[in-house]
Design an enzyme around this catalytic site. Structure first.
Site, PDB file in Angstrom:
ATOM      1  N   THR A  16     -58.633  27.644 -18.886  1.00 54.91           N
ATOM      2  CA  THR A  16     -58.384  28.598 -19.696  1.00 54.91           C
ATOM      3  C   THR A  16     -58.919  30.290 -19.417  1.00 54.91           C
ATOM      4  O   THR A  16     -58.385  31.045 -19.937  1.00 54.91           O
ATOM      5  CB  THR A  16     -59.034  28.174 -20.943  1.00 54.91           C
ATOM      6  OG1 THR A  16     -58.506  26.613 -21.378  1.00 54.91           O
ATOM      7  CG2 THR A  16     -59.055  28.900 -22.360  1.00 54.91           C
ATOM      8  N   SER A  61     -57.402  22.153 -15.109  1.00 56.63           N
ATOM      9  CA  SER A  61     -58.206  21.312 -14.533  1.00 56.63           C
ATOM     10  C   SER A  61     -58.047  19.633 -14.651  1.00 56.63           C
ATOM     11  O   SER A  61     -58.630  18.738 -13.782  1.00 56.63           O
ATOM     12  CB  SER A  61     -59.830  21.260 -14.683  1.00 56.63           C
ATOM     13  OG  SER A  61     -60.223  21.123 -15.767  1.00 56.63           O
ATOM     14  N   THR A 278     -74.819   3.197 -16.310  1.00 49.85           N
ATOM     15  CA  THR A 278     -74.776   2.791 -17.771  1.00 49.85           C
ATOM     16  C   THR A 278     -74.044   3.627 -18.553  1.00 49.85           C
ATOM     17  O   THR A 278     -73.528   4.769 -18.165  1.00 49.85           O
ATOM     18  CB  THR A 278     -76.251   3.027 -18.340  1.00 49.85           C
ATOM     19  OG1 THR A 278     -75.957   2.794 -20.047  1.00 49.85           O
ATOM     20  CG2 THR A 278     -76.918   4.244 -18.309  1.00 49.85           C
ATOM     21  N   GLN A 279     -73.369   3.175 -19.689  1.00 49.03           N
ATOM     22  CA  GLN A 279     -72.375   3.762 -20.639  1.00 49.03           C
ATOM     23  C   GLN A 279     -73.329   4.806 -21.440  1.00 49.03           C
ATOM     24  O   GLN A 279     -72.589   5.587 -22.061  1.00 49.03           O
ATOM     25  CB  GLN A 279     -71.715   2.809 -21.611  1.00 49.03           C
ATOM     26  CG  GLN A 279     -70.551   1.960 -20.735  1.00 49.03           C
ATOM     27  CD  GLN A 279     -70.024   0.925 -21.871  1.00 49.03           C
ATOM     28  OE1 GLN A 279     -70.010   0.836 -22.868  1.00 49.03           O
ATOM     29  NE2 GLN A 279     -69.677  -0.049 -21.225  1.00 49.03           N
ATOM     30  N   CYS A 280     -74.501   4.744 -21.338  1.00 47.89           N
ATOM     31  CA  CYS A 280     -75.438   5.578 -22.280  1.00 47.89           C
ATOM     32  C   CYS A 280     -75.395   7.082 -21.371  1.00 47.89           C
ATOM     33  O   CYS A 280     -75.220   6.983 -20.122  1.00 47.89           O
ATOM     34  CB  CYS A 280     -76.749   5.153 -22.365  1.00 47.89           C
ATOM     35  SG  CYS A 280     -76.944   3.586 -23.257  1.00 47.89           S
TER      36      CYS A 280
HETATM   37  N1  ASP Z   1     -57.395  22.185 -20.030  1.00 50.40           N
HETATM   38  C1  ASP Z   1     -58.448  23.454 -19.707  1.00 50.40           C
HETATM   39  C2  ASP Z   1     -58.858  23.000 -17.983  1.00 50.40           C
HETATM   40  O1  ASP Z   1     -59.647  22.247 -17.980  1.00 50.40           O
HETATM   41  C3  ASP Z   1     -59.621  23.598 -20.612  1.00 50.40           C
HETATM   42  C4  ASP Z   1     -60.371  24.500 -20.021  1.00 50.40           C
HETATM   43  O2  ASP Z   1     -60.115  25.531 -19.342  1.00 50.40           O
HETATM   44  O3  ASP Z   1     -61.447  24.763 -20.647  1.00 50.40           O
HETATM   45  O4  ASP Z   1     -58.347  23.483 -17.375  1.00 50.40           O
END
Ligand code: ASP
Length: 344
Positions: A16, A61, A278-280
């Site tokens: 983003t 990403s 762990t899931q925690c």
């Molecule tokens: N979906 C975007 C990404 O991970 C969200 C971001 O850029 O924060 O590329």
């Protein structure tokens, strides 16, 4: 004498942060990085030499892949001696995976690699991207007595610098998107940037060693009450796997039903590594603390202490990629290689 001006390489992978709203279509599109200082004129005021490289095809990403981590590690390797620090602009969704992977791939790192991004594009008035980018560059260029202040892979987001391999994305709608509950923040940016010096990794002075081999032959088995034997047997017997990450409850506990222990023991005897995390999201696995984890310890499941899921996945990919024995992999999984793990 004036301090040498430090130099930082900015690597734009996508996400983003690097998007602008097209004036006609309103679509979010990656902007041309050559005009970065036009978008953020504040960058001209820095006493830091800034260069940039942008991926030809910037990615969201969520499309991240180990091959891209290899590409990033290669860029850092090729430019390591020319720059004092690196800033990677990256989408926040999988930023913790990339930061964790790079921490393992870049052995003996003596310079900062700071990942950052934003929740709102840089071209939007309320963007969090400008502050994140400007401070990330300042951290990557920070020197003390001619040496970098930070010499590890980190994430800078919303006024906090974290060790990358201790983080996970916690929030998809707030600006403070990351958490690092098992390790303190490395720095906090207020009026000044306050470094938590005792928490930073100390450079070891050795030459950078870049590891480009990763092996993703692993599966993740997340347990829940009622998970059936059919599902477990099918996951554990996935063809070609070399490792299983077992996501257990609490301090590393799970069912003591005999069929479950037998299935696990069968694959461990075949040479498949089983790692218990762990899931925690805070705290650690202590196998043997409860009866419900002693059976795992007995059959050779490796306790993952307080490894995050992101660090566990990438550490296993990294270790499987090394030409080392199973015994060495098991030992390394329990060794703190890059500050990712608390050993008691
Ligand atoms: N979906 C975007 C990404 O991970 C969200 C971001 O850029 O924060 O590329």
């Amino acid at each position: 004498m004036k301090n040498k001006k430090s130099s930082v390489l900015l690597i734009y992978t996508g996400g983003t942060i690097g998007m602008m709203q097209d004036a006609h279509s309103n679509e979010l599109r990656p902007f041309d990085f050559k005009s970065l200082t036009k978008q953020i004129p504040e960058l001209n005021k820095f006493d830091i030499g800034l260069s940039s490289i942008a991926f030809k095809k910037p990615i969201d990403s969520s499309n991240m892949h180990p091959l891209v981590w290899v590409e990033l590690a290669e860029i850092i390797k090729a430019n390591y001696s020319h720059f004092d620090g690196f800033v990677i602009l990256h989408g926040s969704d999988t930023m913790s995976f990339t930061a964790s992977a790079l921490s393992f791939m870049l052995e003996n790192l003596n310079k900062p690699v700071v990942l950052t991004g934003s929740q709102l594009p840089i071209g939007i008035i309320r963007t969090d991207g400008k502050e994140n980018l400007i401070t990330a560059i300042e951290i990557a260029g920070a020197q003390e007595k001619g040496k970098p202040v930070v010499s590890e892979v980190c994430i800078y987001f919303e006024y906090k610098l974290y060790r990358g391999n201790r983080t996970f994305k916690y929030n998809s709608s707030h600006f403070d998107a990351f958490r690092s509950p098992n390790y303190q923040a490395l720095a906090e940016a207020g009026v000044n940037i306050q470094y938590n010096k005792s928490a930073l990794l100390k450079p070891n002075g050795k030459a950078l060693k870049v590891h480009l081999e990763l092996d993703n032959d692993l599966v993740v088995l997340k347990l829940y009450p009622g998970i059936s034997q059919k599902i477990i047997t099918s996951i554990l017997n996935t063809k070609g796997i070399k490792a299983v990450i077992l996501e257990t409850f609490g301090a590393g506990n799970c069912t003591t039903q005999e069929w479950f222990t037998t299935e696990l023991k069968k694959i461990i005897d075949k040479g498949i590594i089983v790692l218990n995390i762990t899931q925690c999201r805070e705290g650690q696995v202590i196998q043997g603390m409860y009866e419900t984890s002693s059976h795992l310890k007995k059959i050779g499941v490796i306790g993952g202490s307080d490894l995050t899921f992101e660090a566990a996945v990438t550490k296993i990919m990294f270790l499987l990629g090394q030409k080392i024995t199973n015994t060495q992999i098991k030992k390394s999984l329990q060794t703190n290689l890059r500050g990712e793990l608390t050993t008691n």
